[in-house]
Design a protein around this motif. Structure first.
Motif, mmCIF file in Angstrom:
data_model
loop_
_atom_site.group_PDB
_atom_site.id
_atom_site.type_symbol
_atom_site.label_atom_id
_atom_site.label_comp_id
_atom_site.label_asym_id
_atom_site.label_seq_id
_atom_site.Cartn_x
_atom_site.Cartn_y
_atom_site.Cartn_z
ATOM 1 N N HIS A 100 0.867 -1.195 -0.003
ATOM 2 C CA HIS A 100 0.133 -0.040 -0.021
ATOM 3 C C HIS A 100 0.957 1.292 -0.080
ATOM 4 O O HIS A 100 0.468 2.330 -0.643
ATOM 5 C CB HIS A 100 -0.951 -0.052 1.190
ATOM 6 C CG HIS A 100 -0.250 0.294 2.577
ATOM 7 N ND1 HIS A 100 0.355 -0.501 3.399
ATOM 8 C CD2 HIS A 100 -0.320 1.583 3.095
ATOM 9 C CE1 HIS A 100 0.973 0.220 4.480
ATOM 10 N NE2 HIS A 100 0.470 1.576 4.212
ATOM 11 N N VAL A 157 -0.367 0.265 -4.051
ATOM 12 C CA VAL A 157 -1.161 -0.728 -4.725
ATOM 13 C C VAL A 157 -1.572 -1.709 -3.523
ATOM 14 O O VAL A 157 -0.729 -1.887 -2.493
ATOM 15 C CB VAL A 157 0.269 -1.720 -5.510
ATOM 16 C CG1 VAL A 157 -0.282 -3.024 -5.991
ATOM 17 C CG2 VAL A 157 0.894 -0.769 -6.441
ATOM 18 N N VAL A 158 -2.484 -2.254 -3.945
ATOM 19 C CA VAL A 158 -3.072 -3.309 -2.877
ATOM 20 C C VAL A 158 -3.288 -4.435 -3.702
ATOM 21 O O VAL A 158 -3.930 -4.707 -4.899
ATOM 22 C CB VAL A 158 -4.287 -2.802 -2.206
ATOM 23 C CG1 VAL A 158 -4.197 -1.910 -1.013
ATOM 24 C CG2 VAL A 158 -5.627 -2.376 -3.162
ATOM 25 N N VAL A 159 -2.992 -5.721 -3.371
ATOM 26 C CA VAL A 159 -3.011 -6.922 -3.938
ATOM 27 C C VAL A 159 -3.805 -7.770 -3.222
ATOM 28 O O VAL A 159 -3.827 -8.076 -2.078
ATOM 29 C CB VAL A 159 -1.662 -7.556 -4.484
ATOM 30 C CG1 VAL A 159 -0.808 -6.397 -5.158
ATOM 31 C CG2 VAL A 159 -0.684 -7.685 -3.424
ATOM 32 N N ASN A 160 -4.310 -9.004 -3.938
ATOM 33 C CA ASN A 160 -5.055 -10.048 -3.364
ATOM 34 C C ASN A 160 -4.190 -11.240 -3.310
ATOM 35 O O ASN A 160 -2.781 -11.177 -3.577
ATOM 36 C CB ASN A 160 -6.202 -10.555 -3.993
ATOM 37 C CG ASN A 160 -6.019 -10.932 -5.608
ATOM 38 O OD1 ASN A 160 -4.996 -11.586 -5.824
ATOM 39 N ND2 ASN A 160 -7.070 -11.446 -6.357
ATOM 40 N N TYR A 166 -3.950 -7.401 -8.881
ATOM 41 C CA TYR A 166 -5.004 -6.190 -8.821
ATOM 42 C C TYR A 166 -5.193 -5.673 -10.042
ATOM 43 O O TYR A 166 -4.995 -5.888 -11.181
ATOM 44 C CB TYR A 166 -4.098 -5.086 -7.782
ATOM 45 C CG TYR A 166 -3.204 -4.415 -8.453
ATOM 46 C CD1 TYR A 166 -3.467 -3.160 -9.186
ATOM 47 C CD2 TYR A 166 -1.942 -4.655 -8.719
ATOM 48 C CE1 TYR A 166 -2.507 -2.516 -9.723
ATOM 49 C CE2 TYR A 166 -0.860 -4.030 -9.256
ATOM 50 C CZ TYR A 166 -1.429 -3.060 -9.839
ATOM 51 O OH TYR A 166 -0.076 -2.223 -10.482
ATOM 52 N N ASP A 217 -6.603 -2.065 -12.211
ATOM 53 C CA ASP A 217 -6.258 -0.773 -11.996
ATOM 54 C C ASP A 217 -7.653 0.139 -12.243
ATOM 55 O O ASP A 217 -8.760 -0.455 -12.452
ATOM 56 C CB ASP A 217 -4.955 -0.043 -12.861
ATOM 57 C CG ASP A 217 -5.469 -0.222 -14.265
ATOM 58 O OD1 ASP A 217 -6.503 -0.608 -14.590
ATOM 59 O OD2 ASP A 217 -4.286 -0.302 -14.926
ATOM 60 N N TRP A 221 1.430 -7.992 -9.728
ATOM 61 C CA TRP A 221 2.395 -7.045 -9.054
ATOM 62 C C TRP A 221 3.732 -7.544 -8.780
ATOM 63 O O TRP A 221 4.634 -6.698 -8.969
ATOM 64 C CB TRP A 221 1.646 -6.770 -7.671
ATOM 65 C CG TRP A 221 2.323 -5.648 -6.718
ATOM 66 C CD1 TRP A 221 3.038 -4.455 -7.138
ATOM 67 C CD2 TRP A 221 3.192 -6.180 -5.372
ATOM 68 N NE1 TRP A 221 3.627 -4.007 -6.253
ATOM 69 C CE2 TRP A 221 3.752 -5.148 -5.135
ATOM 70 C CE3 TRP A 221 3.103 -7.069 -4.596
ATOM 71 C CZ2 TRP A 221 4.427 -4.930 -3.876
ATOM 72 C CZ3 TRP A 221 3.688 -6.931 -3.370
ATOM 73 C CH2 TRP A 221 4.408 -5.780 -2.900
ATOM 74 N N ARG A 274 -5.337 -2.465 1.832
ATOM 75 C CA ARG A 274 -6.071 -3.705 1.227
ATOM 76 C C ARG A 274 -7.492 -3.888 2.167
ATOM 77 O O ARG A 274 -7.109 -4.112 3.370
ATOM 78 C CB ARG A 274 -5.386 -4.935 1.370
ATOM 79 C CG ARG A 274 -5.964 -6.094 0.860
ATOM 80 C CD ARG A 274 -5.241 -7.373 0.791
ATOM 81 N NE ARG A 274 -5.832 -8.754 0.472
ATOM 82 C CZ ARG A 274 -5.385 -9.706 0.506
ATOM 83 N NH1 ARG A 274 -4.334 -10.106 0.817
ATOM 84 N NH2 ARG A 274 -6.282 -10.755 0.059
ATOM 85 N N LYS A 296 -10.948 -2.768 -2.156
ATOM 86 C CA LYS A 296 -10.869 -4.347 -2.748
ATOM 87 C C LYS A 296 -9.820 -4.438 -3.940
ATOM 88 O O LYS A 296 -9.829 -3.484 -4.998
ATOM 89 C CB LYS A 296 -12.113 -4.740 -3.266
ATOM 90 C CG LYS A 296 -13.181 -4.702 -2.058
ATOM 91 C CD LYS A 296 -14.428 -5.572 -2.658
ATOM 92 C CE LYS A 296 -14.880 -5.891 -3.881
ATOM 93 N NZ LYS A 296 -16.084 -6.350 -4.091
ATOM 94 N N PRO A 297 -8.740 -5.273 -3.929
ATOM 95 C CA PRO A 297 -7.741 -5.402 -5.058
ATOM 96 C C PRO A 297 -8.528 -5.905 -6.128
ATOM 97 O O PRO A 297 -8.010 -5.409 -7.403
ATOM 98 C CB PRO A 297 -6.865 -6.276 -4.511
ATOM 99 C CG PRO A 297 -7.145 -6.720 -3.169
ATOM 100 C CD PRO A 297 -8.590 -6.073 -2.761
ATOM 101 N N PHE A 298 -9.518 -6.608 -6.216
ATOM 102 C CA PHE A 298 -10.124 -7.122 -7.285
ATOM 103 C C PHE A 298 -11.595 -7.190 -7.088
ATOM 104 O O PHE A 298 -12.342 -7.369 -6.095
ATOM 105 C CB PHE A 298 -9.633 -8.766 -7.393
ATOM 106 C CG PHE A 298 -9.679 -9.458 -8.774
ATOM 107 C CD1 PHE A 298 -8.686 -9.224 -9.571
ATOM 108 C CD2 PHE A 298 -10.822 -10.065 -9.161
ATOM 109 C CE1 PHE A 298 -8.617 -9.619 -10.939
ATOM 110 C CE2 PHE A 298 -10.856 -10.587 -10.335
ATOM 111 C CZ PHE A 298 -9.660 -10.449 -11.197
#
Length: 501
Positions: free
Chosen positions: A212, A216-219, A224, A226, A234, A314, A428-430
Motif C-alpha cells: 500500500h 498498490v493493494v493486491v489479493n 490487482y 487498476d 504485482w 487492502r 478491494k484489490p479485485f
C-alpha cells in the motif's frame, strides 16, 4: 471470537431463554471453528432461537476443519446421509456450485423474499451483497455472514513509545524508518535493555501488505485491477522489487523482527501484563492479537502510509463471508429454516445472539452504552462460552456493529473508532468474483507454481540470502514467466471483465 471480547473488543454472546416446546425438529451439522469451546446441545443461542421460532435441532458439531471436510464429503457422496441444514457451513464456492447443480443444496433465491424478508431487504439494498452470494448458475446455495465494517489486518503502532521519544506519527516509508530506528536505539520501554522489536511481522504474506505504501493493494493471488480495468501481476512490477530491497535494508538494520519468518502467531503473543512490552508496531486485526488487553491501550492505528499524496489499504475480508448456511434436499420444510435464520439478519435478533437479554445479561445506560450485568468481572469464560456461538467460525447474520461500538469499556470503543478510520481507506484489490470448479482448479494450479516462488524470493531477498541487483531482478521475472505468469494474468483479466459486466 471469545478473545475479541475478553481480550480486545470483548466478545459478546447470547443469553439464557425460557424453555419452550419445539414444534419442529431438524438435523443440523456444522463447523464451529478450531478454537470452539461451545456445546451446541446446551448452548443458549439455540435455546433462545427455539423460544423465538419453535424450531429445534439435533446436532452434528465439528471443531476440526479436517474432520468437517471429511464429514461434508461423506454427506454429499452417493448414499451419504444429508442433514436438513448446514450451519456455520464453511462451504467453498466449488462445493456450493457442485452441490447446487446436483440438487443436494436447494436454491434459496426463490424462497428468500417470502420467507426471509429481512435478509431480502438487505440484499435488495446492497446489490453487491446479492451478487457476491449468487453463483454463476444463478442460484443462491448458501446464505452469508454480513458485516458493514469488515475486519482488517491493520497496522498498529505504540503511541506510548512515540510520546516518550517525542516522535510524530509516521506518514510514509521514510518517516516510518526513522521512527523504527528510534524504537531500536532509544529504549522506549525504559527497561535498560536493548530488547525492542521495532516492527514485528508474520512471514511474506504480512510483508506484502506494505504494498500500500507504493499505491498498490493486491489479493492473495498477487493480482490487482487498476482504475481502467486492467489486471496487473504485482510481483512483475518495479514496486515489488523496490519493497523487497527496502525491507532487506530494514531487516539488516534490525528494524524488523529477526524471527518474523520462523515464528508462529501464538508464540509471539505477549500474555503476561508483568512482561516487558517489546513491540513498536505490527500488523493485526486488533492490538490484543499480540499484546495483553492492558498493553493494548498504548497502541493506535497506524494509518496507511501515503504514496503520491494518497492513501490506500487492502480490504482483506470484505463485508460478505459466503457459504455459512445452506439447506439440503433432505429438508421437508425449507421455509421454516429460512424464517429461523432470518431472525439473525435483524438488529434485535443479532444483538440477542451476541449478548443475550437486556436486563438479564447486559444493561444499557442512559447514554445508550451497554455493559455486562455485574460488569465484565461477572462474565467467566465458561459463562461466555455457553451464551452464544458467534465468536468462532462464520455464522449467518448481520453483525450488529452499531451496538457493538457502544460497549461501555473505553478501550473497546477507542479501538473501534481507530478501525473506522481505516474503513474509509480500504480498497478491494479485485472485483467480487465466483469461479467455476474448473476455473478454481486452474487458478490453484498456477498459484501453486507462482505463489511459493514469489514468497520465497521475497523472504530470501529480505534475509539477505539472495542478491537484489538488476540481474537478480531480471532472473526473478524470467522465473515468473516460466511458471505461467502471462497465462495467469490473462485468466484473471477475463474474470475481471466478466465481473464488471
Amino acid at each position: 471470537m471469545l478473545q475479541r471480547i475478553l481480550c480486545c473488543l470483548l466478545c459478546l454472546l447470547l443469553a439464557a431463554a425460557p424453555a419452550a416446546s419445539a414444534e419442529t425438529t431438524f438435523a443440523m451439522a456444522g463447523f464451529d471453528g478450531e478454537n470452539s469451546t461451545h456445546d451446541w446441545n446446551t448452548n443458549r443461542f439455540f435455546t433462545r432461537m427455539e423460544a423465538r421460532t419453535g424450531v429445534s435441532f439435533t446436532f452434528q458439531q465439528y471443531t476440526s476443519r479436517k474432520e468437517w471436510q471429511a464429514a461434508k464429503d461423506a454427506m454429499f457422496a452417493p448414499g451419504g446421509q444429508l442433514p436438513d441444514v448446514l450451519f456455520k457451513a464453511a462451504l467453498s464456492t466449488p462445493e456450493m456450485i457442485r452441490y447446487s447443480e446436483s440438487g443436494q443444496l436447494i436454491d434459496l433465491k426463490p424462497l428468500l423474499e417470502e420467507n426471509a424478508p429481512n435478509l431480502w431487504a438487505l440484499l435488495t439494498e446492497h446489490p453487491d451483497w446479492m451478487e457476491a452470494i449468487t453463483l454463476p448458475n444463478g442460484k443462491i446455495a448458501a446464505l452469508p455472514a454480513l458485516q458493514e465494517m469488515a475486519s482488517q489486518n491493520a497496522m498498529w503502532i505504540n503511541k506510548a513509545w512515540l510520546d516518550a521519544l517525542g516522535l510524530s506519527m509516521p506518514t510514509d516509508m521514510e518517516s516510518l524508518r526513522e521512527v523504527l530506528t528510534a524504537f531500536r536505539d532509544k529504549d522506549p520501554n525504559a527497561n535498560g535493555k536493548k530488547d525492542e522489536i521495532p516492527f514485528t511481522f508474520l512471514g511474506p504474506w504480512e510483508l506484502k501488505l506494505f504494498s500500500h505504501a507504493y499505491g498498490v493493494v493486491v489479493n492473495d493471488y498477487n493480482v490487482y485491477v487498476d482504475a481502467a480495468g486492467q489486471v496487473h501481476y504485482w510481483p512483475e512490477e518495479d514496486s515489488f522489487w523496490e519493497l523487497a530491497v527496502t525491507l532487506r535494508d530494514w531487516y539488516a538494520d534490525g528494524l524488523l523482527d529477526p524471527n518474523g519468518f520462523t515464528t508462529a502467531d501464538a508464540l509471539r503473543r505477549i500474555t503476561d501484563d508483568k512482561a516487558a512490552n517489546t513491540y513498536g508496531a505490527f500488523f493485526a486485526p486488533t492490538p490484543v492479537s499480540l499484546v495483553t488487553y492492558d498493553m493494548s491501550r498504548n497502541f493506535v492505528l497506524l494509518e496507511p502510509l501515503s504514496f503520491e499524496g494518497g492513501q490506500v489499504y487492502r480490504d482483506l475480508f470484505g463485508q460478505v463471508a459466503r457459504g455459512t448456511f445452506a439447506i439440503t434436499s433432505a429438508c421437508d420444510d425449507p421455509a421454516a429454516l429460512l424464517r429461523w435464520v432470518d431472525v439473525l439478519y435483524t438488529e434485535e435478533g443479532a444483538i440477542e445472539a451476541m449478548v443475550g437479554v437486556q436486563g438479564e445479561d447486559y444493561v444499557v445506560d442512559e447514554d445508550g452504552g451497554w455493559n455486562w450485568k455485574g460488569g465484565v468481572e461477572a462474565m467467566t469464560t465458561s459463562i461466555l462460552s455457553e451464551l452464544s456461538v458467534y465468536d468462532t467460525g462464520d455464522m449467518p447474520w448481520l453483525f450488529p456493529q452499531g451496538f457493538y461500538n457502544r460497549y461501555s469499556e473505553e478501550n473497546v470503543r477507542r479501538v473501534n473508532e481507530e478501525l473506522a478510520k481505516l474503513d474509509a481507506l480500504v480498497k478491494k484489490p479485485f472485483p467480487t468474483y465466483t469461479l467455476t470448479q474448473e476455473e478454481s482448479a486452474q487458478a490453484a494450479q498456477w498459484q501453486s507454481e507462482l505463489g511459493p516462488y514469489v514468497d520465497e524470493t521475497l523472504a530470501r531477498v529480505v534475509l539477505g540470502q539472495q542478491e537484489a541487483d538488476e540481474a537478480a531482478r531480471e532472473a526473478f521475472r524470467e522465473g515468473l514467466a516460466q511458471r505461467g505468469m502471462e497465462s495467469m494474468t490473462a485468466f484473471w483479466q477475463s474474470v475481471a471483465e466478466r465481473a464488471a459486466r
